[in-house]
Design a protein around this motif. Structure first.
Motif, PDB file in Angstrom:
ATOM      1  N   ALA A   1      11.437   7.164 -14.052  1.00 45.23           N
ATOM      2  CA  ALA A   1      11.515   6.737 -13.250  1.00 45.23           C
ATOM      3  C   ALA A   1      11.304   7.164 -11.816  1.00 45.23           C
ATOM      4  N   HIS A   2      11.194   8.640 -11.755  1.00 48.14           N
ATOM      5  CA  HIS A   2      11.444   9.347 -10.581  1.00 48.14           C
ATOM      6  C   HIS A   2       9.877   9.267 -10.124  1.00 48.14           C
ATOM      7  N   ASP A   3       8.892   8.757 -10.650  1.00 51.55           N
ATOM      8  CA  ASP A   3       6.840   9.310 -10.051  1.00 51.55           C
ATOM      9  C   ASP A   3       6.640   7.847  -9.607  1.00 51.55           C
ATOM     10  N   LEU A   4       7.897   6.305  -9.389  1.00 47.76           N
ATOM     11  CA  LEU A   4       7.655   5.045  -9.594  1.00 47.76           C
ATOM     12  C   LEU A   4       6.916   4.761  -8.407  1.00 47.76           C
ATOM     13  N   PHE A   5       8.501   5.713  -6.750  1.00 50.35           N
ATOM     14  CA  PHE A   5       8.118   5.090  -5.554  1.00 50.35           C
ATOM     15  C   PHE A   5       8.383   6.426  -5.110  1.00 50.35           C
ATOM     16  N   ARG A   6       8.571   6.817  -3.865  1.00 51.69           N
ATOM     17  CA  ARG A   6       8.795   7.623  -2.888  1.00 51.69           C
ATOM     18  C   ARG A   6       9.843   7.558  -1.849  1.00 51.69           C
TER      19      ARG A   6
ATOM     20  N   ILE B   1      11.706  -2.718  -8.124  1.00 54.74           N
ATOM     21  CA  ILE B   1      10.223  -2.452  -9.190  1.00 54.74           C
ATOM     22  C   ILE B   1      10.808  -2.961 -10.193  1.00 54.74           C
ATOM     23  N   PRO B   2      10.185  -3.899 -10.744  1.00 52.62           N
ATOM     24  CA  PRO B   2       9.757  -4.251 -11.730  1.00 52.62           C
ATOM     25  C   PRO B   2       9.997  -3.487 -12.830  1.00 52.62           C
ATOM     26  N   ALA B   3       8.991  -1.713 -13.205  1.00 52.09           N
ATOM     27  CA  ALA B   3       8.262  -1.547 -13.796  1.00 52.09           C
ATOM     28  C   ALA B   3      10.248  -0.431 -14.391  1.00 52.09           C
ATOM     29  N   LEU B   4      10.956  -1.153 -13.602  1.00 48.66           N
ATOM     30  CA  LEU B   4      11.982  -0.486 -13.905  1.00 48.66           C
ATOM     31  C   LEU B   4      12.587  -0.182 -15.374  1.00 48.66           C
ATOM     32  N   ARG B   5      12.064  -1.243 -16.084  1.00 50.37           N
ATOM     33  CA  ARG B   5      12.172  -2.014 -17.001  1.00 50.37           C
ATOM     34  C   ARG B   5      12.570  -1.270 -17.821  1.00 50.37           C
ATOM     35  N   GLU B   6      10.750  -0.155 -17.746  1.00 51.35           N
ATOM     36  CA  GLU B   6      10.290   0.684 -19.179  1.00 51.35           C
ATOM     37  C   GLU B   6      11.888   1.803 -18.635  1.00 51.35           C
ATOM     38  N   HIS B   7      12.206   2.199 -18.253  1.00 58.85           N
ATOM     39  CA  HIS B   7      12.656   2.908 -18.041  1.00 58.85           C
ATOM     40  C   HIS B   7      14.706   2.963 -18.526  1.00 58.85           C
ATOM     41  N   ASP B   8      14.632   4.121 -19.396  1.00 59.25           N
ATOM     42  CA  ASP B   8      16.443   3.972 -19.242  1.00 59.25           C
ATOM     43  C   ASP B   8      17.822   4.346 -18.612  1.00 59.25           C
ATOM     44  N   VAL B   9      18.709   3.836 -18.756  1.00 61.42           N
ATOM     45  CA  VAL B   9      20.049   4.610 -17.495  1.00 61.42           C
ATOM     46  C   VAL B   9      20.447   5.470 -18.393  1.00 61.42           C
ATOM     47  N   THR B  10      20.343   6.891 -17.181  1.00 60.17           N
ATOM     48  CA  THR B  10      21.191   8.283 -17.550  1.00 60.17           C
ATOM     49  C   THR B  10      22.681   7.501 -17.796  1.00 60.17           C
ATOM     50  N   THR B  11      23.446   7.108 -16.484  1.00 56.72           N
ATOM     51  CA  THR B  11      25.062   6.273 -16.578  1.00 56.72           C
ATOM     52  C   THR B  11      24.613   6.391 -14.926  1.00 56.72           C
ATOM     53  N   THR B  12      26.579   5.339 -15.122  1.00 51.89           N
ATOM     54  CA  THR B  12      26.628   4.888 -13.798  1.00 51.89           C
ATOM     55  C   THR B  12      27.966   6.228 -13.898  1.00 51.89           C
TER      56      THR B  12
ATOM     57  N   GLU C   1       1.150  -0.915   0.235  1.00 50.33           N
ATOM     58  CA  GLU C   1       0.071   0.248   0.075  1.00 50.33           C
ATOM     59  C   GLU C   1       0.910   1.265  -0.007  1.00 50.33           C
ATOM     60  N   ARG C   2       1.933   1.368   0.672  1.00 43.03           N
ATOM     61  CA  ARG C   2       2.616   1.866   0.508  1.00 43.03           C
ATOM     62  C   ARG C   2       3.457   2.936  -0.617  1.00 43.03           C
ATOM     63  N   GLU C   3       3.670   1.391  -1.215  1.00 39.07           N
ATOM     64  CA  GLU C   3       5.022   1.772  -2.234  1.00 39.07           C
ATOM     65  C   GLU C   3       4.148   0.687  -3.142  1.00 39.07           C
ATOM     66  N   PRO C   4       3.231   0.992  -4.158  1.00 36.58           N
ATOM     67  CA  PRO C   4       3.047  -0.206  -5.070  1.00 36.58           C
ATOM     68  C   PRO C   4       3.871  -0.489  -6.147  1.00 36.58           C
ATOM     69  N   ALA C   5       4.563  -0.023  -6.454  1.00 35.25           N
ATOM     70  CA  ALA C   5       5.673  -0.875  -7.637  1.00 35.25           C
ATOM     71  C   ALA C   5       6.373  -1.430  -7.234  1.00 35.25           C
ATOM     72  N   LEU C   6       6.443  -1.794  -5.809  1.00 33.04           N
ATOM     73  CA  LEU C   6       7.326  -2.968  -5.676  1.00 33.04           C
ATOM     74  C   LEU C   6       6.788  -4.274  -5.730  1.00 33.04           C
ATOM     75  N   ALA C   7       7.549  -5.062  -6.457  1.00 33.50           N
ATOM     76  CA  ALA C   7       7.657  -6.727  -6.856  1.00 33.50           C
ATOM     77  C   ALA C   7       6.147  -7.129  -6.298  1.00 33.50           C
TER      78      ALA C   7
END
Length: 474
Positions: free
Chosen positions: A241-246, A303-314, A133-139
């Protein structure tokens, strides 16, 4: 004052190392009334271990109870919360969850909760439903969590810059490109040899040299600890990806590491890491495909939804680990020396507490100066997305870095700063966020170089010019 010092000046204190801890100790010593100089071997502050961290303000809930680290982190947390408003420093309130994925993880929760209680930190256990409930994006197979409401995000660079700035505004001296090579103590005074500069004279030395701490310690004595830098690699996901979780997502820690963290940043990205890899090299952390790919997979697992977002840097950073689990802080009265070593991943939060402890040691063992009155307070520019930034103003002027929305005026202000001007391109990035966005400087580098070339001679070569200076590309 910055960069100006007479060769025969006698200081009360010379601090070696301008990382986050050195900057905090610099501030504390100046405000305590000691005539203090900060010596940094690089061209700007925060060029070593302090330039790469996870930017979390820790409560110390998981620190080993009754250790110096635990007390300094808790005190540093409290002091930061007291002064952040006065200096316009950020706190993005997010809370953190230690998340369980297995029965073994759940079995560790009583120990985590007990340790937090011993450290004076209130936490709360959540079941699987409350966690989702606090973080719905978690697996979906999350088993539960321990909620630590006081863990938050901060700007990891503006804070130590503010400490150094306040020290300078109140009479402290900063000297950059000042590598201390050796020293000798005669009649109660240290004579420090600095590469390419006159010798420095000081009654007391404070070693805050980070990854070089054991080598600097050898100036005073055979070092009782050895630094083996611990490399941490990070993956940074795009702002989409910033708004996927807090909430900061923490793993159940092990004896070696706190594990892989998934967190937002105050700059609008998502950060995953760090790894924990011992290495001998003290200055140049590298990244490698296998570890970075493992971090990506760990992030997708959490957070499975991160698969849909690009990596900016490492990127990678080095933490000054020793063979000891606790901080190595000690005052050597007969040597006129204070050791501040082994400050690992908690240095950003613990810095102000460490500095307060160091000043107490100084007063007890060496001198008791009168604290300053009418202390000047710096106001730091805001770099945090949660608060208004200069690009939002109607009279902002041109934008130099569009990915991070950094105005030309911000860059010029950092370069022309009379108190603490930028000394390197890395320093410029940390002061403004320029060249740190999605394109990693691909589009804005030329304009940034044009603005910087007059202020960073020798560091910036105008694009399109060659060494002959005839205007032809080579």
């Amino acid at each position: 004052m910055t960069e100006t010092v007479a060769g025969d000046s006698l200081y009360d204190i010379a601090i070696i190392g301008g990382g986050v801890v050195g900057c905090a100790v610099f501030r504390a010593c100046v405000l305590a009334g000691a005539r203090t100089v900060l010596l940094e071997k690089s061209g700007d502050l925060l060029e070593g271990a302090s330039k790469a961290n996870s930017a979390i303000l820790h409560t110390g809930f998981d620190a080993t109870p009754d250790t110096l680290e635990a007390s300094c982190v808790q005190r540093g947390y409290a002091l930061y919360r007291e002064l952040c408003v006065d200096m316009n420093l950020s706190v993005v309130e997010t809370g953190a969850m230690v998340v369980a994925w297995t029965e073994d993880d759940l079995a560790q929760f009583p120990k985590i909760i007990e340790k937090a209680a011993r450290n004076g930190v209130t936490v709360r256990r959540l079941d699987a439903r409350e966690t989702r409930e606090r973080e719905p994006a978690l697996a979906g197979d999350v088993r539960g969590a321990v909620l630590v409401e006081g863990e938050h995000l901060i700007d990891p660079w503006s804070a130590p810059m503010a400490y150094a700035r306040q020290a300078i505004l109140n009479g402290g001296t900063l000297i950059r490109q000042a590598r201390v090579e050796r020293g000798v103590r005669r009649e109660g005074v240290w004579h420090l040899d600095i590469a390419g500069r006159p010798a420095m004279q000081t009654r007391t030395v404070i070693n805050c040299a980070g990854n070089y701490g054991d080598l600097v310690e050898a100036i005073a004595r055979p070092s009782p600890f050895r630094i083996t830098p611990r490399k941490g690699q990070f993956v940074v996901f795009d702002k989409t990806a910033h708004d996927l979780f807090r909430t900061i997502i923490l793993p159940v820690p092990t004896a070696l590491t706190k594990g892989v963290v998934v967190t937002r940043t105050v700059f609008g990205n998502v950060l995953v890491g760090p790894t924990a890899e011992p290495q001998e090299e003290r200055e140049f952390p590298t990244v490698d495909h296998d570890n970075l790919e493992a971090l990506r997979k760990a992030a997708f697992r959490i957070i499975p939804a991160l698969r849909e977002h690009d990596v900016t840097t490492t990127y990678a950073g080095l933490r000054p680990a020793t063979q000891f689990s606790d901080y190595q802080i000690e005052a050597l009265k007969t040597e006129g020396w204070i050791t501040v070593g082994g400050i690992r991943s908690t240095g950003l939060t613990g810095a102000l507490g460490i500095a307060e402890h160091v000043v107490t040691l100084y007063r007890d063992r060496f001198a008791d100066p009168a604290p300053l009155e009418n202390v000047a307070l710096p106001q730091m520019p805001n770099l945090v997305d949660e608060l208004p930034r200069p690009w939002m103003q109607p009279e902002r002027g041109p934008i130099a870095c569009h990915c991070e929305r950094v105005t030309e005026k911000e860059i010029e202000t950092a370069l022309k700063d009379e108190v603490l001007p930028t000394g390197t391109l890395g320093g410029l990035r940390r002061r403004t966020r320029c060249m740190m966005g999605r394109c990693q400087g691909f589009y804005c580098t030329r304009r940034v170089m044009e603005l910087a070339k007059a202020h960073l001679p020798g560091l910036v070569t105008p694009i399109g010019e060659n060494q002959r200076g005839d205007g032809r590309d080579v």
